[in-house]
Design a protein around this motif. Structure first.
Motif, PDB file in Angstrom:
ATOM      1  N   VAL A 139     -44.558  11.567 -79.737  1.00 29.88           N
ATOM      2  CA  VAL A 139     -44.249  12.197 -78.447  1.00 29.88           C
ATOM      3  C   VAL A 139     -44.700  11.290 -77.309  1.00 29.88           C
ATOM      4  CG1 VAL A 139     -44.737  14.163 -76.951  1.00 29.88           C
ATOM      5  CG2 VAL A 139     -44.350  14.524 -79.398  1.00 29.88           C
ATOM      6  N   ALA A 140     -45.854  10.613 -77.499  1.00 27.92           N
ATOM      7  CA  ALA A 140     -46.350   9.707 -76.454  1.00 27.92           C
ATOM      8  C   ALA A 140     -45.364   8.575 -76.199  1.00 27.92           C
ATOM      9  CB  ALA A 140     -47.716   9.145 -76.854  1.00 27.92           C
ATOM     10  N   THR A 141     -44.750   8.057 -77.268  1.00 23.27           N
ATOM     11  CA  THR A 141     -43.766   6.975 -77.093  1.00 23.27           C
ATOM     12  C   THR A 141     -42.537   7.481 -76.356  1.00 23.27           C
ATOM     13  OG1 THR A 141     -44.555   5.877 -79.095  1.00 23.27           O
ATOM     14  CG2 THR A 141     -42.367   5.262 -78.305  1.00 23.27           C
ATOM     15  N   VAL A 142     -42.103   8.696 -76.680  1.00 24.19           N
ATOM     16  CA  VAL A 142     -40.962   9.285 -75.966  1.00 24.19           C
ATOM     17  C   VAL A 142     -41.286   9.401 -74.483  1.00 24.19           C
ATOM     18  CG1 VAL A 142     -39.597  11.380 -75.669  1.00 24.19           C
ATOM     19  CG2 VAL A 142     -40.042  10.498 -77.971  1.00 24.19           C
ATOM     20  N   LYS A 143     -42.485   9.871 -74.176  1.00 26.06           N
ATOM     21  CA  LYS A 143     -42.884  10.001 -72.769  1.00 26.06           C
ATOM     22  C   LYS A 143     -42.910   8.635 -72.074  1.00 26.06           C
ATOM     23  CE  LYS A 143     -45.627  14.228 -73.283  1.00 26.06           C
ATOM     24  NZ  LYS A 143     -46.987  14.823 -73.214  1.00 26.06           N
ATOM     25  N   TRP A 144     -43.363   7.610 -72.795  1.00 29.90           N
ATOM     26  CA  TRP A 144     -43.392   6.264 -72.212  1.00 29.90           C
ATOM     27  C   TRP A 144     -41.978   5.782 -71.893  1.00 29.90           C
ATOM     28  CZ3 TRP A 144     -46.278   2.917 -69.799  1.00 29.90           C
ATOM     29  CH2 TRP A 144     -45.897   1.576 -69.760  1.00 29.90           C
ATOM     30  N   HIS A 145     -41.046   6.009 -72.842  1.00 30.04           N
ATOM     31  CA  HIS A 145     -39.645   5.617 -72.599  1.00 30.04           C
ATOM     32  C   HIS A 145     -39.075   6.386 -71.409  1.00 30.04           C
ATOM     33  CE1 HIS A 145     -38.959   2.831 -75.811  1.00 30.04           C
ATOM     34  NE2 HIS A 145     -39.302   3.682 -76.764  1.00 30.04           N
ATOM     35  N   LEU A 146     -39.396   7.671 -71.304  1.00 32.47           N
ATOM     36  CA  LEU A 146     -38.905   8.457 -70.174  1.00 32.47           C
ATOM     37  C   LEU A 146     -39.475   7.940 -68.860  1.00 32.47           C
ATOM     38  CD1 LEU A 146     -39.078  12.110 -71.583  1.00 32.47           C
ATOM     39  CD2 LEU A 146     -37.023  10.794 -71.039  1.00 32.47           C
ATOM     40  N   HIS A 147     -40.760   7.572 -68.880  1.00 30.14           N
ATOM     41  CA  HIS A 147     -41.390   7.018 -67.671  1.00 30.14           C
ATOM     42  C   HIS A 147     -40.646   5.771 -67.204  1.00 30.14           C
ATOM     43  CE1 HIS A 147     -44.505   5.605 -64.931  1.00 30.14           C
ATOM     44  NE2 HIS A 147     -44.495   4.449 -65.569  1.00 30.14           N
ATOM     45  N   LYS A 148     -40.353   4.875 -68.143  1.00 30.57           N
ATOM     46  CA  LYS A 148     -39.626   3.645 -67.781  1.00 30.57           C
ATOM     47  C   LYS A 148     -38.211   3.973 -67.312  1.00 30.57           C
ATOM     48  CE  LYS A 148     -39.933   1.199 -71.501  1.00 30.57           C
ATOM     49  NZ  LYS A 148     -39.691   0.006 -72.337  1.00 30.57           N
ATOM     50  N   LEU A 149     -37.578   4.914 -67.996  1.00 34.14           N
ATOM     51  CA  LEU A 149     -36.201   5.276 -67.650  1.00 34.14           C
ATOM     52  C   LEU A 149     -36.133   5.881 -66.255  1.00 34.14           C
ATOM     53  CD1 LEU A 149     -33.261   5.519 -68.595  1.00 34.14           C
ATOM     54  CD2 LEU A 149     -33.861   7.726 -69.615  1.00 34.14           C
ATOM     55  N   TYR A 150     -37.055   6.786 -65.922  1.00 33.77           N
ATOM     56  CA  TYR A 150     -37.071   7.388 -64.591  1.00 33.77           C
ATOM     57  C   TYR A 150     -37.235   6.319 -63.521  1.00 33.77           C
ATOM     58  CZ  TYR A 150     -37.761  11.974 -66.844  1.00 33.77           C
ATOM     59  OH  TYR A 150     -37.628  13.109 -67.584  1.00 33.77           O
ATOM     60  N   ALA A 151     -38.102   5.329 -63.797  1.00 36.60           N
ATOM     61  CA  ALA A 151     -38.322   4.264 -62.818  1.00 36.60           C
ATOM     62  C   ALA A 151     -37.047   3.465 -62.602  1.00 36.60           C
ATOM     63  CB  ALA A 151     -39.458   3.355 -63.290  1.00 36.60           C
ATOM     64  N   LYS A 152     -36.333   3.191 -63.689  1.00 35.12           N
ATOM     65  CA  LYS A 152     -35.093   2.412 -63.555  1.00 35.12           C
ATOM     66  C   LYS A 152     -34.023   3.180 -62.782  1.00 35.12           C
ATOM     67  CE  LYS A 152     -35.688  -0.329 -67.781  1.00 35.12           C
ATOM     68  NZ  LYS A 152     -35.110  -0.669 -69.100  1.00 35.12           N
ATOM     69  N   LEU A 153     -33.987   4.480 -63.016  1.00 35.63           N
ATOM     70  CA  LEU A 153     -32.955   5.297 -62.359  1.00 35.63           C
ATOM     71  C   LEU A 153     -33.360   5.732 -60.961  1.00 35.63           C
ATOM     72  CD1 LEU A 153     -31.924   7.570 -65.385  1.00 35.63           C
ATOM     73  CD2 LEU A 153     -30.683   5.597 -64.481  1.00 35.63           C
ATOM     74  N   GLY A 154     -34.653   5.516 -60.611  1.00 40.28           N
ATOM     75  CA  GLY A 154     -35.126   5.897 -59.286  1.00 40.28           C
ATOM     76  C   GLY A 154     -35.251   7.393 -59.109  1.00 40.28           C
ATOM     77  N   VAL A 155     -35.632   8.105 -60.189  1.00 41.07           N
ATOM     78  CA  VAL A 155     -35.748   9.559 -60.144  1.00 41.07           C
ATOM     79  C   VAL A 155     -37.128   9.965 -60.661  1.00 41.07           C
ATOM     80  CG1 VAL A 155     -33.270   9.884 -60.474  1.00 41.07           C
ATOM     81  CG2 VAL A 155     -34.780   9.825 -62.466  1.00 41.07           C
ATOM     82  N   ARG A 156     -37.421  11.288 -60.555  1.00 40.79           N
ATOM     83  CA  ARG A 156     -38.741  11.762 -60.969  1.00 40.79           C
ATOM     84  C   ARG A 156     -38.673  12.913 -61.965  1.00 40.79           C
ATOM     85  NH1 ARG A 156     -42.375  11.867 -55.373  1.00 40.79           N
ATOM     86  NH2 ARG A 156     -42.138   9.651 -54.869  1.00 40.79           N
ATOM     87  N   SER A 157     -37.482  13.368 -62.321  1.00 41.32           N
ATOM     88  CA  SER A 157     -37.387  14.522 -63.213  1.00 41.32           C
ATOM     89  C   SER A 157     -36.256  14.318 -64.211  1.00 41.32           C
ATOM     90  CB  SER A 157     -37.145  15.805 -62.417  1.00 41.32           C
ATOM     91  OG  SER A 157     -35.852  15.771 -61.825  1.00 41.32           O
ATOM     92  N   ARG A 158     -36.284  15.142 -65.269  1.00 45.17           N
ATOM     93  CA  ARG A 158     -35.262  15.072 -66.310  1.00 45.17           C
ATOM     94  C   ARG A 158     -33.881  15.425 -65.768  1.00 45.17           C
ATOM     95  NH1 ARG A 158     -36.116  16.652 -72.306  1.00 45.17           N
ATOM     96  NH2 ARG A 158     -38.208  16.144 -71.627  1.00 45.17           N
ATOM     97  N   SER A 159     -33.801  16.476 -64.975  1.00 48.51           N
ATOM     98  CA  SER A 159     -32.493  16.880 -64.454  1.00 48.51           C
ATOM     99  C   SER A 159     -31.918  15.824 -63.523  1.00 48.51           C
ATOM    100  CB  SER A 159     -32.608  18.227 -63.729  1.00 48.51           C
ATOM    101  OG  SER A 159     -33.543  18.132 -62.660  1.00 48.51           O
ATOM    102  N   ALA A 160     -32.795  15.232 -62.707  1.00 47.70           N
ATOM    103  CA  ALA A 160     -32.324  14.174 -61.806  1.00 47.70           C
ATOM    104  C   ALA A 160     -31.884  12.949 -62.594  1.00 47.70           C
ATOM    105  CB  ALA A 160     -33.424  13.802 -60.817  1.00 47.70           C
ATOM    106  N   ALA A 161     -32.594  12.664 -63.694  1.00 42.41           N
ATOM    107  CA  ALA A 161     -32.215  11.509 -64.518  1.00 42.41           C
ATOM    108  C   ALA A 161     -30.837  11.715 -65.121  1.00 42.41           C
ATOM    109  CB  ALA A 161     -33.269  11.290 -65.608  1.00 42.41           C
TER     110      ALA A 161
END
Length: 914
Positions: free
Chosen positions: A879-901
């Motif tokens: 789960v920690a790795t998934v969260k890390w990937h999401l953190h990087k993905l949000y940064a790339k997309l310039g968003v802060r939430s799952r729905s915004a991503a």
């Protein structure tokens, strides 16, 4: 022979219990009035200002308030960080902090310089109660890495851990920042000095009458409020001591005494000490001179070494009279003289003690310590006595424990230096540990000489032929590691092959370590196909070992191979996963993980992620002074130099001075590697003359002019590229073109694909300047084919003007690109070529920073409505790795939430591309 904590620290782990009345000072009042107590309190003043007394009072008061107190007192044996950490570990165990023994044992298993500090600092912040760490006499530790550890303690730990530090020297800590960010109280001599009130209270408790405010002010003025002088004055005013403990001479007149001295502190101490001792019986003074030969003493030792029946009574009288003699433990069994008094007594001994008497005293002291099981003190004192045979015998028994288990490098170095000065050769194993200690202490030149001596002895000394096979393997293992530290990589490679042939079935951690050493040499040689094979074997071995440090190092070296093979994307993914796995065990701030970040900066830079690369490079550069090897230094410095602006007097960030200081902490080749990276950067900035001047200084084109002590430079990486790029900046001859072509061929054979990409682009530039456009485009095409699979964008970014000239609006297929990855890479180049910059910023979803295939897959699963746990199960990740990937993905997309991503991904048509 076991070595326990009491070998290095007398049996108390708390502050001494003083027999005299503690006089309150302004410093103590200031500290106790702080609410809350500051994160760090420092007390810096010359000897004799009562720093230990003040810290002891603080310790008692703050532990009475419910804090856990840890107390360390350093002395001249504690010159390096490893000795300080050894004392800290012992104090933590004594305080009942769980897991210390296991952590120290685990850190000793892997040869990582930062392991001990990481293990102890991680445990130090775990106790539920607030903890205050007191370190008295911190100035004895001269280790360059001390500042880094203090920085971590002050700025990288929770508020529940606080520090109280004393020193006679400046403490290597940014106190200005500490005052602003963490809360700090800085105490100096002016705060610790006695004023009129302190002096009056001292005299009153001693039963000494004074002449009122005028006389008190004169005492303070004449002594400058120096507590040591005022306490000596108090002893003198009370009169001397005779054999029965009663006053032996009339008390001196205050004004008469004050008229006899002036000048600096040492003059005052000398005058007062001499005046005090005049009032003592000659036999008592002789006794004091004799026991001053040892650093610490108790009644039993004093009686045994001096042979004086009155020893116990005299020692009791000295303590009761407060003649600058201090207890070392709370039970007041062990004592030491104040530094100033001991210096005076040692000087007296030089004049009055016959050499034979001196050596006899020390020899008896050494044998007494040996009888008590205190082997380390026995060795030190035996060497002082000239009893080298005894010292050598004892050293042979415990050298591996002193260095291997306790990490006391400077202690062993001192011992062996004294043996060598006496013309005594250490045993093979002690000699090996001596080389290790010198290398670990960054004394590279001495370590080289000691290793050469060791190798000569191994070939000629009969003592080396008679040692057991197990000891021989241990010596070979140590020599390998030292050769890596000293940059003697060819020798390390040869020794690794011998070791693996003999001991391939050893424990998995050692097999992984030795295989990694061979891999390090292959990386340095540029034979990356061989390096990849080695590191695959190391990875298989480390998977069977329980070592987070080993896991981290294998991951770092595998990433170095990926970077060299033009696969920065694979290197980055590997380093992220390795950091997560190792960090769960050793903590996210462990030194090895800062080294990992240093290498990761290079991988991020190569992918065109400039902002992320710069952040990691700046954060890990300072720590690189104290942790890493030349392999990691080369990758990290290359990333850092990419952000260097080319000046010598820049302020903040990545400066020339900081880069030089880091490189100076490594063997001589580190400066050459830095020089090559700087030359390439200067050429990118259009500063040819400066690049040429630096080339001459480091001998880029003249091997005989290279820095003293540097090993042969490999024709690869920045060293090769700087030389060829400098030549290309000055002329474009056919001979140069042939050199580049030969280098491209060699790089392809060795699978140095990153070098090949750089060389192909250099060749394209040479052909373009000669008007050979078709040849230039062919080289560009070949570079894209090599770079596209691993997303190696940085070499193209630094040549954006060349790329812009060669790329046209024609289809990519016209230059021979057909694969999907190549075509996508071509489109990125066209985007960047339209805006020439040194490197692409890491903002938003730039072409060079598109979501990875794993992140695209993650988006699809999110679009299906899966939560983090379900995604982790589907992808076989934590789960920690998934969260890390999401953190990087949000940064790339310039968003802060799952729905915004998801909304952003749909607008970019990223959903469904997996």
């Amino acid at each position: 022979m076991p070595v326990n904590a009491t070998d290095f620290s007398r049996d108390g782990f708390g502050p001494p219990q003083f027999g005299f009345h503690v006089v309150p000072t302004r410093a103590l009042s200031m500290a106790l009035q702080m609410d809350p107590f500051p994160k760090v309190l420092t007390a810096c003043a010359p000897p004799g200002y009562g720093k230990t007394v003040m810290l002891s009072s603080l310790f008692d008061e703050l532990t009475a308030r419910g804090n856990t107190g840890l107390w360390l007192t350093l002395d001249d044996r504690d010159r390096d960080l490893s000795a300080l950490l050894d004392r800290l570990g012992a104090a933590m165990q004594q305080a009942g902090i769980a897991g210390v023994a296991q952590a120290r044992a685990a850190s000793a298993r892997f040869p990582d310089r930062g392991a001990a500090a990481d293990a102890l600092l991680r445990l130090l912040v775990e106790p539920a109660r607030p903890t205050i760490l007191f370190i008295d006499n911190l100035g004895f530790c001269h280790d360059p890495a001390l500042g880094s550890v203090l920085h971590r303690l002050v700025f990288g730990t929770p508020a529940q851990l606080r520090l109280v530090l004393s020193s006679t020297h400046e403490i290597p800590l940014d106190l200005a920042r500490a005052k602003l960010e963490a809360g700090a109280l800085e105490l100096r001599a002016s705060h610790l000095s006695f004023d009129r009130g302190s002096t009056a209270e001292l005299l009153r408790h001693a039963g000494i009458a004074h002449g009122g405010a005028r006389q008190l002010d004169r005492i303070v003025a004449q002594t400058e409020g120096w507590p040591a002088a005022i306490r000596l004055l108090q002893v003198l005013l009370r009169g001397g001591v005779d054999a029965s403990g009663e006053p032996a001479s009339a008390a001196a007149d205050i004004d008469q005494v004050l008229g006899r001295f002036g000048g600096d502190h040492r003059d005052i101490a000398s005058v007062l000490t001499r005046r005090v001792l005049v009032g003592f019986p000659p036999d008592l003074v002789d006794f004091m001179v004799e026991i001053a030969l040892v650093r610490e003493f108790n009644a039993d030792l004093a009686a045994e070494m001096t042979g004086r029946p009155e020893a116990r009574q005299w020692l009791h009288q000295l303590v009761e009279s407060n003649v600058l003699i201090f207890p070392l433990d709370r039970s007041r069994r062990w004592f030491r003289f104040h530094t100033l008094l001991r210096e005076f007594l040692l000087a007296e001994g030089e004049q009055t003690l016959a050499p034979a008497r001196r050596n006899a005293l020390l020899d008896r002291a050494a044998r007494w310590h040996l009888g008590q099981g205190d082997t380390t003190s026995a060795i030190s004192i035996a060497l002082e006595a000239g009893s080298t045979a005894l010292a050598q015998e004892l050293l042979d028994r415990i050298a591996h424990v002193v260095v291997g288990h306790h990490g006391r490098m400077s202690q062993l170095i001192q011992w062996v230096d004294k043996l060598l000065a006496a013309g005594i050769a250490p045993s093979p194993e002690v000699h090996t540990w001596f080389v290790w200690a010198l290398s670990d202490s960054l004394q590279y030149e001495r370590a080289r000489q000691a290793l050469d001596d060791l190798d000569r002895r191994a070939a000629t000394d009969a003592a080396f032929q008679n040692i057991s096979g197990g000891v021989q393997q241990r010596i070979l293992f140590t020599r390998m590691l030292v050769n890596v530290w000293l940059d003697r990589l060819d020798s390390a490679h040869e020794q690794a092959d011998v070791w693996l042939a003999r001991d391939a079935n050893a424990d998995a951690l050692k097999v992984a370590t030795v295989t990694s050493i061979a891999g390090i040499v292959d990386i340095d040689r540029g034979t990356l196909s061989a390096a990849r094979a080695r590191m695959q074997l190391a990875e298989a071995a480390i998977s069977r070992a329980d070592s987070a440090y080993g896991l981290a190092w294998v991951g770092i070296l595998r990433a170095c191979v990926d970077i060299g093979q033009a696969r920065p994307n694979a290197a980055s993914d590997l380093l992220v996963a390795t950091r997560e796995r190792a960090g769960c065990v050793i903590g996210p701030d462990a030194s090895v993980l800062l080294t990992l970040d240093f290498v990761h900066a290079r991988a991020l830079l190569d992918q065109g992620r400039g902002d992320a690369a710069r952040k990691l490079a700046e954060a890990s550069l300072q720590r690189a002074m104290h942790h890493g090897i030349l392999t990691t230094l080369e990758e990290g410095l290359a990333a850092c130099v990419a952000f260097w602006k080319g000046g010598e007097d820049e302020a903040g960030g990545i400066t020339a001075d900081l880069l030089d200081r880091v490189a100076h902490c490594y063997p001589a080749r580190g400066l050459l590697l830095l020089g090559a990276s700087k030359i390439r950067r200067l050429l990118q900035l259009g500063r040819l003359a400066e690049a040429r001047s630096l080339s001459e200084r480091i001998g880029l084109a003249a091997p005989e002019r290279r820095a003293a002590g540097a090993e042969r430079m490999r024709e690869r990486g920045d060293w090769l590229l700087a030389r060829l790029e400098l030549e290309a900046a000055q002329h474009c001859s056919s001979e140069l073109a042939l050199q580049i072509e030969a280098s491209i061929k060699a790089a392809r054979i060795d699978q140095r694909h990153r070098d090949a990409v750089e060389l192909l682009l250099l060749s394209a530039g040479v052909h373009q300047r000669k008007g050979q456009v078709h040849a230039a485009v062919r080289q560009l095409s070949a570079a894209i084919v090599l770079a596209a699979p691993g997303n190696l964008i940085h070499p193209f970014n630094t040549r954006s003007q060349l790329i812009a000239r060669l790329l046209s609006e024609d289809e990519a297929r016209t230059i021979g690109l057909t694969g999907a990855a190549e075509l996508a890479f071509f489109e990125r180049l066209r985007t960047f070529a339209s805006a020439p910059t040194a490197m692409a910023p890491d903002r938003g979803v730039g072409r060079a920073d598109e979501p990875t295939p794993r992140e695209i897959e993650l988006l699809d699963l999110l679009d299906q409505g899966l939560n983090n746990e379900q995604v982790a199960g589907r992808l076989h990740l934590s789960v920690a790795t998934v969260k890390w990937h999401l953190h990087k993905l949000y940064a790339k997309l310039g968003v802060r939430s799952r729905s915004a991503a998801l909304a952003r991904a749909r607008s970019l048509k990223l959903i469904g591309r997996a």
